[in-house]
Structure formats: structure tokens, C-alpha cells
Write a protein that holds these residues in place. Structure first.
Motif, mmCIF file in Angstrom:
data_model
loop_
_atom_site.group_PDB
_atom_site.id
_atom_site.type_symbol
_atom_site.label_atom_id
_atom_site.label_comp_id
_atom_site.label_asym_id
_atom_site.label_seq_id
_atom_site.Cartn_x
_atom_site.Cartn_y
_atom_site.Cartn_z
ATOM 1 N N LEU A 140 0.832 -1.212 0.000
ATOM 2 C CA LEU A 140 0.000 0.000 0.000
ATOM 3 C C LEU A 140 0.862 1.256 0.000
ATOM 4 O O LEU A 140 0.635 2.201 0.771
ATOM 5 N N GLN A 141 1.856 1.259 -0.881
ATOM 6 C CA GLN A 141 2.703 2.422 -1.092
ATOM 7 C C GLN A 141 2.531 2.895 -2.541
ATOM 8 O O GLN A 141 2.335 2.083 -3.438
ATOM 9 N N PRO A 142 2.592 4.213 -2.764
ATOM 10 C CA PRO A 142 2.483 4.686 -4.156
ATOM 11 C C PRO A 142 3.582 4.083 -5.016
ATOM 12 O O PRO A 142 4.727 3.925 -4.586
ATOM 13 N N LEU A 143 3.207 3.758 -6.256
ATOM 14 C CA LEU A 143 4.166 3.095 -7.144
ATOM 15 C C LEU A 143 5.321 4.004 -7.516
ATOM 16 O O LEU A 143 6.460 3.563 -7.673
ATOM 17 N N GLN A 144 5.045 5.288 -7.679
ATOM 18 C CA GLN A 144 6.095 6.189 -8.173
ATOM 19 C C GLN A 144 5.824 7.596 -7.682
ATOM 20 O O GLN A 144 4.699 8.070 -7.688
ATOM 21 N N SER A 145 6.875 8.253 -7.227
ATOM 22 C CA SER A 145 6.779 9.646 -6.830
ATOM 23 C C SER A 145 7.645 10.471 -7.765
ATOM 24 O O SER A 145 8.289 9.939 -8.666
ATOM 25 N N SER A 204 0.553 -1.234 -6.141
ATOM 26 C CA SER A 204 0.817 -2.289 -7.129
ATOM 27 C C SER A 204 -0.400 -3.157 -7.393
ATOM 28 O O SER A 204 -0.628 -3.609 -8.520
ATOM 29 N N SER A 205 -1.199 -3.408 -6.373
ATOM 30 C CA SER A 205 -2.330 -4.316 -6.568
ATOM 31 C C SER A 205 -3.358 -3.741 -7.539
ATOM 32 O O SER A 205 -4.021 -4.492 -8.264
ATOM 33 N N ALA A 206 -3.508 -2.397 -7.575
ATOM 34 C CA ALA A 206 -4.458 -1.799 -8.521
ATOM 35 C C ALA A 206 -4.000 -2.032 -9.950
ATOM 36 O O ALA A 206 -4.807 -2.331 -10.840
ATOM 37 N N VAL A 207 -2.699 -1.913 -10.183
ATOM 38 C CA VAL A 207 -2.171 -2.194 -11.519
ATOM 39 C C VAL A 207 -2.319 -3.671 -11.853
ATOM 40 O O VAL A 207 -2.704 -4.050 -12.964
ATOM 41 N N ASP A 208 -2.005 -4.510 -10.870
ATOM 42 C CA ASP A 208 -2.137 -5.956 -11.101
ATOM 43 C C ASP A 208 -3.578 -6.344 -11.380
ATOM 44 O O ASP A 208 -3.841 -7.234 -12.204
ATOM 45 N N LEU A 209 -4.508 -5.692 -10.717
ATOM 46 C CA LEU A 209 -5.917 -6.017 -10.942
ATOM 47 C C LEU A 209 -6.314 -5.710 -12.385
ATOM 48 O O LEU A 209 -7.004 -6.506 -13.036
ATOM 49 N N VAL A 210 -5.865 -4.558 -12.894
ATOM 50 C CA VAL A 210 -6.181 -4.217 -14.283
ATOM 51 C C VAL A 210 -5.593 -5.270 -15.223
ATOM 52 O O VAL A 210 -6.240 -5.711 -16.176
ATOM 53 N N ALA A 211 -4.360 -5.669 -14.931
ATOM 54 C CA ALA A 211 -3.731 -6.693 -15.769
ATOM 55 C C ALA A 211 -4.445 -8.030 -15.645
ATOM 56 O O ALA A 211 -4.521 -8.794 -16.622
ATOM 57 N N CYS A 212 -4.978 -8.318 -14.459
ATOM 58 C CA CYS A 212 -5.687 -9.590 -14.262
ATOM 59 C C CYS A 212 -7.039 -9.597 -14.960
ATOM 60 O O CYS A 212 -7.482 -10.627 -15.474
ATOM 61 N N VAL A 213 -7.712 -8.438 -14.958
ATOM 62 C CA VAL A 213 -9.040 -8.364 -15.568
ATOM 63 C C VAL A 213 -8.936 -8.342 -17.096
ATOM 64 O O VAL A 213 -9.854 -8.785 -17.799
ATOM 65 N N GLN A 214 -7.816 -7.843 -17.607
ATOM 66 C CA GLN A 214 -7.667 -7.716 -19.050
ATOM 67 C C GLN A 214 -7.882 -9.035 -19.797
ATOM 68 O O GLN A 214 -8.525 -9.048 -20.855
#
Length: 1100
Positions: A616-621, A630-640
Motif C-alpha cells: 500500500l505504497q504509491p508506485l512512483q513519486s 501495485s495491486s491496482a495495476v495488477d488487478l487491471v492486468a488480471c481483468v484484461q
């Protein structure tokens, strides 16, 4: 030497008998076997050398020994160099060479001959009276001794050498061409000679002179007077003597093996140096060549064998792997030229031999296409110029026909022989062009009676090759057992090979075939594979019918995808037709639920694993921050993959496709909602051992993750192409059913996300609101003179907000930061209003409200952030406007409030329309010269009747307000006009006031009309407010025009009378609350009295 056995054998191995008959092979091709098939290679090589190579070797030694003429190449080789070359080319040992050389030297020498062809002449002399000649030529070969002896035997120089030098049997004469200066003979003569050294070729051209009667000559004189001089000359010479026209003398040693040139006719004297030219073709040949050298083989067969041996020797010495482009070394070219010339092989036969040899080499070696093209072009040219012997005609026909069959065999196997690489496909293109060229040649069309349509032959070869290729691939992927999963796997691998082959045909090979032979190989191959695959798929699906389970269904999915990809390629077909794979999806209907469940469960597991490892840390500052984890990005990749599954399936049935879309959308929404739950649990676990700041930070990241998911769900209809599905299903699914199903699923998931986001933002906002209220209440004070300035009192709150909002802005995405700002602003306004209204109405309220007003202004700037925060229309809500008005009024002094009150009255007077209570007319001006305000009350009209008699006794009261600006100015009154509702006053009044006083904010002349009563208080008729700034002379600056401009002209002003509305003015209420200020209380008392007298509240 070179036979067609290679072609014939290849034909028999590649083409069926029916195919051969279709190509028109009507004659039986010769077969020959030079060696026994069961011999070992060494014995074969020995026999080949004895029977084939050594006879050719002796022919070449004989050619070198008895060579005549110079080769056409610029390089000159000695006999030893030529012998050394053939020894290496034929791999002869020194002893073998010496032995064969002895045999050659023991043979009989040939008869040396010069084959001379007199073709034509041009521009010769005209010796007859008519201006023409009757030319003929004499040809012979003289050695130097004969010519010298002939010259010495004649005392008088004579033009004739040929006639007198040798016997008549060695002189050759052409035909006589009558009356021409450009004769054409095309006659060939073979002139024998013993030794080339010292011998010369002589050609003399003569004009045949025949006896003519005197009457004929006189007739010629009449017709052509210019021939008189020629007639005189004719009379001087002996009757019957031929005229000399010119000669050509060539030393044999200077000639090439073959010469084809125009030669100048040389004179005996210098009388006529320009005597024209003669076109000769000269070639050195052998007669009576020893026939024992090559066992009776023809010179043509020997030439073919020599050529092939030289080519093989040349290629074997080359280091590069590039195709052979027809080049040979200088020695080989010299020997081939000498042999062809000595044996009088025509250019046609030489090109034929090259075509036969090169086309045969094409089967085993890489031969450049230009070599074959060149020979085909030469053959086509010679075909129209020269006739071939019967045997060579047969060989040419066999060779062309055989190469065509061989080429079609290669075409059938083009996948293996010409792979889809940049280096191989040009070779396929070249082969096809050669086949086209063969079919176009006259030789092929004449020698092959059956009509050959190359387009159809290539089409058939492609189909045959495709069938064979498919059969081979099917055998390679044959399952080892009868297990259904293994059978399906074998089918999947086979279809994968077919899919790749179709792609290569579409992208690579099709361009080659279309450009070369106009055959759409992609369409041919696609339709062939369509029928072959349809059969295989039907057979495999019939085996697994009723036995479907998860593992088997998963193994069928690659099969479906490959078939789907192949089926989509039908869009590239040039000719559409019914395809057997059109409805292939129906066979996979039983496996479809398994595929959907597999996609859902796999995606769900991946999402859970992604959340488990998410910190639960921002991916990039930095400059371009990524504020979700990271999990939000992974979720998009998983749903794709679920979205891709829809495209991959491309289910054809509209109704079933709709139900499939409902299922896929439902699965995506389930995954998103479940992600919300497990993410909340993850933040709870991580927050247990974290400080307050870290917990807030993680909560911000969670909000960002959920907002990112909301944007993903928003794009879902586009990703799944709901619009395209709606178009497909409009005839089977009603619009209401469509809109109430898919969008509703999405809305429910969106609402869950929205609730979770609001819940998280509320948690963040609660702490901020509590702290803001604490800071606001700390600014309260009871003192008239506060201990701290307004800026210092508001500074702690602003520092706190700046720090917290900056933190939130850095850790929240813009959408969520704005979502947090809006309730935070509304709550801040609410807190300020509560604190402002709950303050006891005592001293210190004005100072406190000043602080609150300053704080509100600072908050507005903070939340607006120069346009980067909330927009002004969002900030300026009704609550904000009410709070600002409340604070603005409460922060003003009593005198400022009075000024505000009067300003409002002036504005009301300005916008007031109608004369409900009558009107009063004034004539007003201000003289700057003596600081006097002059007001002349002219009249009043339409006053209200206040007495019982229906009339009034009006007078006008004039007062300058506010009192604190004009404390020493006394009010004025007009005379009373009895019983008059439209009185005429005409009274003037002057007030001594400064320009500064008049120009102060809110200053006005209050005009009050009263009804005089003797026994009671005067009745109120109405009032009007005239802003002093509106009076002529008051406007502008104090020093403007005092000395230079005259006093302002008085302005007549008509003021409608107004009645105040009781208990509606908030300023009066505020002033009324300030009990300790007598001046404010006096002003309020007077205004309250006017409200009591007002008829505005009693009339409707």
C-alpha cells in the motif's frame, strides 16, 4: 552425354501418371542407364571416367593440338595452359594425361578449312553504261609464295591475282547479281588449306562484262547521256573482259575463330579508292576429324558433356555460397569456343546445349535465374532464325517439358524448398518466371502438342502439395495413445502448424505467386485447409461428445483460438464461397462454461495474491507520480484477459453472445467488489502496527486504488464493445432488456466503489474537521482590544491546513483530493457559522467576527489555490454567502453599519419603480466655491390622504445622514400646506458642508414627507433617499475645476416616496444588539419608528 534421366526420374517420383498425361507427355521419353545400380561408388566413378570423361578429354586435346584462329576473349592462353586446365577440370593424373596425349598425337590430323559466307555488299562501283554493275566474287586461299610467284611472272601489273594464282578447282565463285550496287548473296564456301602460317584469304569482286549490240548501246546513250564517257572507256577495252571492282585480303593468322564483319573493298590502283564494302562471315572448321576419339558421339553431345564438366569444375572452386551466374574461367571459354568452331556447331546448338546443361544443374546446384532466362531468350531467338535437326528438336522438347514438370514438383513442395525468408522467396519467384517463360516460347508450344495452362498446373501443384504437407504434419503430430486430452493436444499442434502456414501464404508467398503467375496461393491453400481441418475437427469432437470435463475443456481452448484466427483470415479471400469451418463454434458449446469459470477463478486467485504482497505504497513519486499501489495495476492486468476472452471467442450467435457478455461483465464486477473487501482487510492488518501518519498514508493509497478501479470500470463498456454487441443483438434482445442488464451490473459495482471511497474520505475528513473546529474556537476573545492581531490569531489554523492539504494533495489522486476538498470546505464553512452564531452577543463580537471573516478569506484562497483547487462557483455556496454576509456585518463598527444601511436605502431608491406613496420634486446643487449644498423643494404629488377629510397637511423634512458625518448640521423643514395632496412648496434651503463630507460613502439627503397633526404625532407620508454624490457639483475630486469652472447647474430630481418594510433589515437588528452604543441605539429607534408608521406591512 547429358541426358534427361534426371528429369525423367524426378517426374516419376513427383507426379502421378494422370498429371503427366495432362501435361501432354505424348511421346515415350528415352531411358538409359550407363551404370549398374548395384555398383559401388568407386567403381561407378572409375567407369564414368573411362567411358565419359576420357573420350571428352581426348576431344579437347585434339582441339588444342589442331586449333586455328584466335579466341574472342582478350586473354590469350598457350597450349600448355589449356592442357593444364583440362587436366584439373577432368581430374586427370599426369600419367593419364600423357597416355591420352600420345593417343591423340597418333591420330590423323583433320583437314583445315575456312568456312566463308559471302553475305552481301554495299556501295560498289557501277561499271556498266547504266551506272550499275553485274557483280560476282572469286574466293581462294593463297600462301605467300604463290602470290609472289604470280606477280613476278607478269611483266605488266595485272589486277587479277585469284584467277591466275591457283588452279580453277581451288577458286570458288558466287552467283552473278544483275544490275545492282548492293548485291546480296548469302552463299557459303568451304576453303581447305594445309597450314595457317603464311596463308591469306583472298576475295575479288568483278563486274561481269557480256557482249551487247550497237543498237542497244545507242539506246542507252539516248536514255542516259551521262554514260557517254563510260561508253568511250568501254570501247577501248577488249570485248568480253570483266571489270575489277575491288578485293579483300586477310591473313589467316590474324583472324579469330569466327569473324562476322564488314570489310572495305581495296583497289589495285588509286583511281577509285572508295569501292564499297563486303559483309563476310568467316569460321575455321575441321573436316575429316578423327572419329575414334569419342566413340562416335556427335559433336553436339560432346559439347554438352564438356560444358557440364567445366561448369562443375568452376563451381567446385568457388568459395562463396552464392548462386552460379553463368561465369566460366577464360580457359574454359576459349576451349568451348574452339571446339564449337572446329566442329561447326551453330549458335543455336550451343545455346541448346547450355540450356540442357544449366537446367540439369539447376536440380543439384544453385544456378542464378539470369542464366536460364538468357538461354531461353537465345533459344527463342534462334527458333525463328534456324531449323534444328530432328534429334535436337526432340531433346529440346524433352528438356523444356521436363524442366516444366520439375518446376511444378518444386512448386508443390514450395514450403520446404522456398521457406518464407528474404533469401528464399526470390528464388521461388524466379522459378515461376522461368516456367512462365518456357510456356511462352514458340519452341515449347510447337514441340508439345497438348495445350498447357500454367495457371491451372500451378494451382493443381499447390493443392497436391498442400494435401501432402498436411498428411505429413498430421502423421508427425499423431497421438501416441487414445487418451482424449492427448488427441486434442495433437489436433491443437496440427492446427497451429496450419495457422502458421496460412499466415506465411498470406504475408509472403501470395505476393510471389500473384506477381509471377497470377495465382492467389492464399485462397487456394485456405480453401484446401478449410476442408481438411473441418474433417479433423468433426472427427475429434465426435470422440469427446458427452465426456466433457475441466481438463479436456481447457485443452480444447487453444484449438478454438487457432480455428478462430484461421476463420478471421477469410476476410482476405479474393473469392468468397461457402466454407466448411463457418459455424465451427457450435462444436465447442459444451466447453464454453468451463472456459468462463477457468478465466474467473484464475483471475480471482491472481488478484488475491496481488493484494497479499501489496504494501500500500504509491508506485512512483516525483515529477510524474503514480499514486495508486501495485495491486491496482495488477488487478487491471488480471481483468484484461477476461476482456480479451470476449474478443477471442467472437461468439457468432447474437443471443448466446449477449448471455456470454452478461456473464463476463458479472465476473469482472465480482472481482472488483471482492478486491474492495480484501483491500480493506489488508489496510487493517498493516495499520495495526503503524503510526498515525503511515495509516493515513495507506488510507490515501487505498482511496486512490479504488478510484483507479472506478476508471477501469468506466472503460469496460468500450473494452467489451457493448455498442457492437447492441448492433448485433437488436433483432433478438430488446433495448430495455439490454439497458436493464449490462449497465445495471456496472452501476451496482460502481456504487460499491463509490461507497467505499466516500467511507475512506469521510475517515480522513473527520480528523481534519475536528482540528479545524479547535483552531477556530481558539480565536474567540472577550476583549475589545485583543492581545493578538487578526493575522496572528488565524495563523495556526492556516499552517495546519496548508500542511495537511499539501500532504493529501501529494498522496491522493486529483479526483479523490477534490472529493475530499468539497466536504472539507463545506464543513469548514459550517464550523465557522456555528462559532460565529454561538458567540454571546456582548463586547468582543466585532473583533471575533473580523477574525472569522479574515479566516474565511484565507480559507477561500487556500481551497481555491489559484485555480488548482476547487472552482469559485463550488466555493461560493449559499452557506458561504450567508456566512460571509453575517461576518461582514458583525465585523463592521456601528458607524460603518449605518453607512451600509444608508447605501442599501440609496440602492432601493434607485431601483424603486412607481409612485405608490407619491413623489417629491427637488432642485439640488452643490457650490464648491462656498461649500454650500442648496436644495429647493419644488412640490409633492399624489400624497396619501392621512386626515379624516380625505386630505393631508403635508410638509417636507430634510436631513443629512449619517449623523456621525454631519453632527452639526441641523435638519430643515418646509412650511405646512393645509389640505393638499399635491402641494407646491418652492422653498430653498442651504447646508454648509464640505466636499469631503458629501463624498463620504453612504452620505445622503433623507427627504421625509409628514402630515401635520396638532394634537398627536405627525403622520408619515413617505421618505426618499438622495445620494449626495448624485447631486451636481459633488462628483469628482475636491480640487477639480474650483477656480476655472462655474458652479454646477442645479438638477431637478423627482424622488418616489417609499415606506420601509418592518423587521426585515439585518443591519438594524445587529445595531439593535449593540446596547452600549447610544448613537447606534438612537438611529435604530428612529428607524423603528418609521417602520411602525410604514404602511408597507399593512397593505397587500
Amino acid at each position: 552425354y547429358v541426358s534427361m534421366d534426371g528429369f525423367n526420374g524426378f517426374e516419376r517420383s513427383c507426379l502421378s501418371p494422370g498429371h503427366v498425361r495432362k501435361l501432354g507427355l505424348t511421346r515415350k521419353l528415352r531411358e538409359r542407364r550407363d551404370f549398374k545400380e548395384d555398383e559401388n561408388p568407386e567403381e561407378k566413378a572409375r567407369r564414368h571416367k573411362e567411358l565419359e570423361l576420357k573420350p571428352l578429354y581426348k576431344e579437347l586435346l585434339y582441339t588444342i593440338t589442331h586449333k586455328m584462329g584466335n579466341p574472342s576473349s582478350t586473354e590469350v592462353f598457350t597450349d600448355r595452359q589449356l592442357q593444364q586446365y583440362i587436366k584439373e577440370a577432368f581430374t586427370m593424373t599426369e600419367s593419364e594425361h600423357n597416355s591420352l596425349m600420345e593417343k591423340v598425337q597418333s591420330t590423323e590430323s583433320p583437314v583445315y578449312c575456312l568456312m566463308a559466307t559471302v553475305k552481301e555488299a554495299k556501295g560498289i562501283l557501277g561499271k556498266d553504261v547504266s551506272g550499275f554493275s553485274d557483280p560476282y566474287c572469286l574466293l581462294t586461299i593463297l600462301v605467300d609464295e604463290e602470290e609472289s610467284r604470280t606477280r613476278q611472272s607478269r611483266a605488266k601489273p595485272c589486277k587479277s591475282v585469284v584467277k591466275d594464282a591457283v588452279s580453277d578447282d581451288k577458286i570458288y565463285q558466287t552467283d552473278i547479281k544483275k544490275q545492282t550496287l548492293n548485291p546480296i548473296w548469302n552463299q557459303t564456301f568451304v576453303l581447305e588449306f594445309e597450314d595457317i602460317a603464311g596463308a591469306s584469304f583472298h576475295l575479288e569482286m568483278w563486274d561481269k562484262d557480256e557482249e551487247v549490240s550497237l543498237s542497244q548501246k545507242l539506246e542507252e546513250i539516248k536514255t542516259n547521256f551521262n554514260s557517254l564517257r563510260r561508253m568511250i572507256k568501254e570501247a577501248k577495252k577488249e570485248k568480253g573482259t570483266d571489270d575489277f571492282l575491288g578485293k579483300v585480303v586477310l591473313k589467316l593468322q590474324d583472324l579469330h575463330c569466327t569473324e562476322d564483319n564488314w570489310y572495305n573493298l581495296e583497289p589495285r590502283t588509286e583511281t577509285y579508292p572508295d569501292r564499297g564494302q563486303c559483309h563476310l562471315n568467316l569460321k575455321f572448321i575441321h573436316k575429316s576429324r578423327d572419329g575414334t576419339l569419342s566413340a562416335g558421339r556427335s559433336a553436339y553431345i560432346n559439347y554438352c558433356g564438356i560444358l557440364q564438366q567445366f561448369v562443375q569444375a568452376y563451381i567446385s572452386k568457388q568459395q562463396s555460397s552464392a548462386p552460379w551466374k553463368g561465369a566460366l574461367c577464360g580457359e574454359a571459354q576459349t576451349l568451348l569456343e574452339l571446339y564449337a568452331t572446329q566442329n561447326d556447331l551453330s549458335p543455336f546448338l550451343q545455346d541448346l546445349a547450355k540450356w540442357v546443361a544449366y537446367s540439369k544443374l539447376y536440380q543439384s546446384l544453385e544456378v542464378d535465374s539470369s542464366v536460364l532466362f538468357q538461354q531461353l531468350t537465345s533459344i527463342e531467338y534462334h527458333w525463328h532464325q534456324q531449323a534444328l535437326p530432328y534429334q535436337q528438336k526432340q531433346e529440346l522438347g524433352d528438356s523444356l517439358h521436363g524442366f516444366l514438370q520439375y518446376g511444378l514438383c518444386l512448386v508443390a513442395k514450395y514450403r520446404d524448398i522456398f521457406p518464407p525468408t528474404p533469401s528464399a522467396t526470390p528464388k521461388l519467384h524466379t522459378l515461376l518466371r522461368i516456367l512462365v517463360q518456357i510456356c511462352k516460347t514458340q519452341a515449347f508450344q510447337k514441340l508439345n502438342p497438348a495445350q498447357v495452362e500454367l495457371h491451372d498446373e500451378v494451382n493443381d501443384a499447390i493443392q497436391t502439395g498442400t494435401q501432402e504437407w498436411f498428411t505429413i504434419k498430421k502423421g508427425l503430430h499423431q497421438p501416441m495413445t487414445k487418451d482424449l486430452s492427448e488427441i486434442v493436444g495433437a489436433l491443437s499442434r496440427l492446427i497451429g502448424e496450419v495457422q502458421e502456414d496460412i499466415k506465411h501464404n498470406k504475408d509472403v508467398w501470395n505476393r510471389v505467386f500473384v506477381s509471377a503467375v497470377q495465382v492467389d496461393v492464399f485462397t487456394v491453400v485456405y480453401k484446401k485447409f478449410d476442408s481438411l481441418l473441418a474433417k479433423e475437427v468433426r472427427e475429434t469432437l465426435s470422440l469427446i461428445e458427452g465426456q466433457m470435463e475441466r481438463t479436456l475443456a481447457n485443452s480444447l481452448f487453444p484449438v478454438y483460438l487457432s480455428l478462430q484466427a484461421i476463420h478471421k483470415d477469410k476476410a482476405f479471400l479474393q473469392k468468397r464461397g461457402l466454407l466448411e469451418l463457418t459455424n465451427f463454434q457450435e462444436g465447442f458449446r459444451e466447453a464454453l462454461p468451463y472456459w468462463l469459470n477457468q478465466a474467473f477463478s484464475t483471475t480471482q486467485d491472481r488478484v488475491e495474491r496481488a493484494v497479499q504482497v501489496d504494501q500500500l505504497q504509491p508506485l512512483q513519486s516525483g515529477a510524474v507520480p503514480i499514486k495508486h499501489s501495485s495491486s491496482a495495476v495488477d488487478l487491471v492486468a488480471c481483468v484484461q484477459p477476461i476482456c480479451q476472452l470476449w474478443e477471442q471467442l467472437s461468439w457468432p450467435d447474437p443471443e448466446e453472445a449477449f448471455m456470454l457478455m452478461v456473464k463476463l461483465t458479472e465476473d469482472v464486477c465480482k472481482i472488483v467488489v471482492n478486491y474492495c473487501h480484501i483491500l480493506k482487510e489488508r489496510v487493517r492488518v498493516l495499520s495495526e502496527n503503524s503510526d498515525h501518519g503511515s495509516a493515513i498514508n495507506m488510507l490515501c493509497v487505498v482511496v486512490n486504488d479504488l478510484e483507479h478501479l472506478r476508471s477501469v470500470l468506466t472503460r469496460l463498456p468500450t473494452q467489451l464493445n457493448w455498442t457492437g454487441l447492441r448492433d448485433r443483438t437488436q433483432n433478438v434482445i430488446g433495448e430495455s432488456q439490454f439497458n436493464n442488464t449490462l449497465p445495471l451490473q456496472l452501476q451496482q459495482a460502481q456504487s460499491v466503489l463509490g461507497r467505499e471511497i466516500r467511507s475512506a474520505l469521510d475517515t480522513l475528513g473527520k480528523k481534519l474537521n475536528t482540528d479545524i473546529e479547535t483552531h477556530v474556537r481558539s480565536m474567540s476573545t472577550r476583549r475589545r482590544i485583543p492581545s493578538k492581531s487578526t493575522e496572528d490569531a488565524a495563523a495556526p489554523l492556516m499552517r495546519y491546513l496548508e500542511q495537511e492539504l499539501q500532504y493529501m494533495n501529494e498522496n491522493l489522486v486529483q479526483e479523490n483530493f477534490n472529493s475530499l476538498l468539497t466536504p472539507l470546505w463545506n464543513n469548514s464553512v459550517k464550523i465557522l457559522y456555528q462559532v460565529a452564531t454561538q458567540h454571546p452577543q456582548q463586547e468582543g463580537l466585532m473583533v471575533f467576527c473580523q477574525r472569522l471573516l479574515y479566516t474565511l478569506q484565507c480559507l477561500e484562497q487556500c481551497f481555491h489555490a489559484e485555480g488548482n483547487g476547487l472552482p469559485l462557483n463550488s466555493l461560493h455556496s449559499d452557506e458561504y454567502k450567508a456566512l460571509k454576509a453575517h461576518l461582514t456585518h458583525n465585523s463592521l463598527s456601528s458607524q460603518q453599519l449605518v453607512e451600509k444601511f444608508l447605501e442599501r436605502k440609496i440602492w432601493e431608491q434607485h431601483v424603486y419603480s412607481g409612485e405608490k406613496y407619491g413623489a417629491v420634486t427637488l432642485l439640488a446643487s452643490y457650490r464648491r466655491s462656498d461649500h454650500r449644498l442648496r436644495v429647493e423643494v419644488l412640490n409633492a404629488v399624489n400624497l396619501l390622504p392621512m386626515d379624516s377629510n380625505g386630505l393631508s397637511d403635508p410638509f417636507v423634512h430634510l436631513c443629512l445622514e449619517p449623523y456621525h458625518i454631519f453632527p452639526e448640521v441641523e435638519p430643515r423643514c418646509t412650511q405646512i400646506k393645509s389640505c393638499d395632496l399635491n402641494p407646491l412648496f418652492d422653498e430653498a434651503f442651504e447646508f454648509l458642508v464640505s466636499l469631503d463630507q458629501c463624498q463620504t460613502q453612504g452620505t445622503c439627503l433623507v427627504v421625509t414627507v409628514l402630515d401635520h397633526d396638532t394634537l398627536r404625532t405627525d403622520d408619515f407620508e413617505g421618505e426618499a433617499f438622495l445620494a449626495l454624490k448624485a447631486i451636481p457639483g459633488v462628483g469628482g475630486k475636491e480640487g477639480d475645476g474650483v477656480s476655472t469652472q462655474p458652479d454646477a447647474i442645479p438638477a431637478q430630481i423627482r424622488l418616489p416616496l417609499m415606506h420601509p418594510k418592518p423587521n426585515e433589515d439585518s443591519i438594524l437588528k445587529l445595531l439593535e444588539s449593540r446596547k452600549g452604543e447610544r448613537e447606534a441605539q438612537a438611529f435604530v429607534k428612529k428607524r423603528r419608528q418609521r417602520e411602525k408608521q410604514s404602511q408597507e406591512g399593512t397593505q397587500t
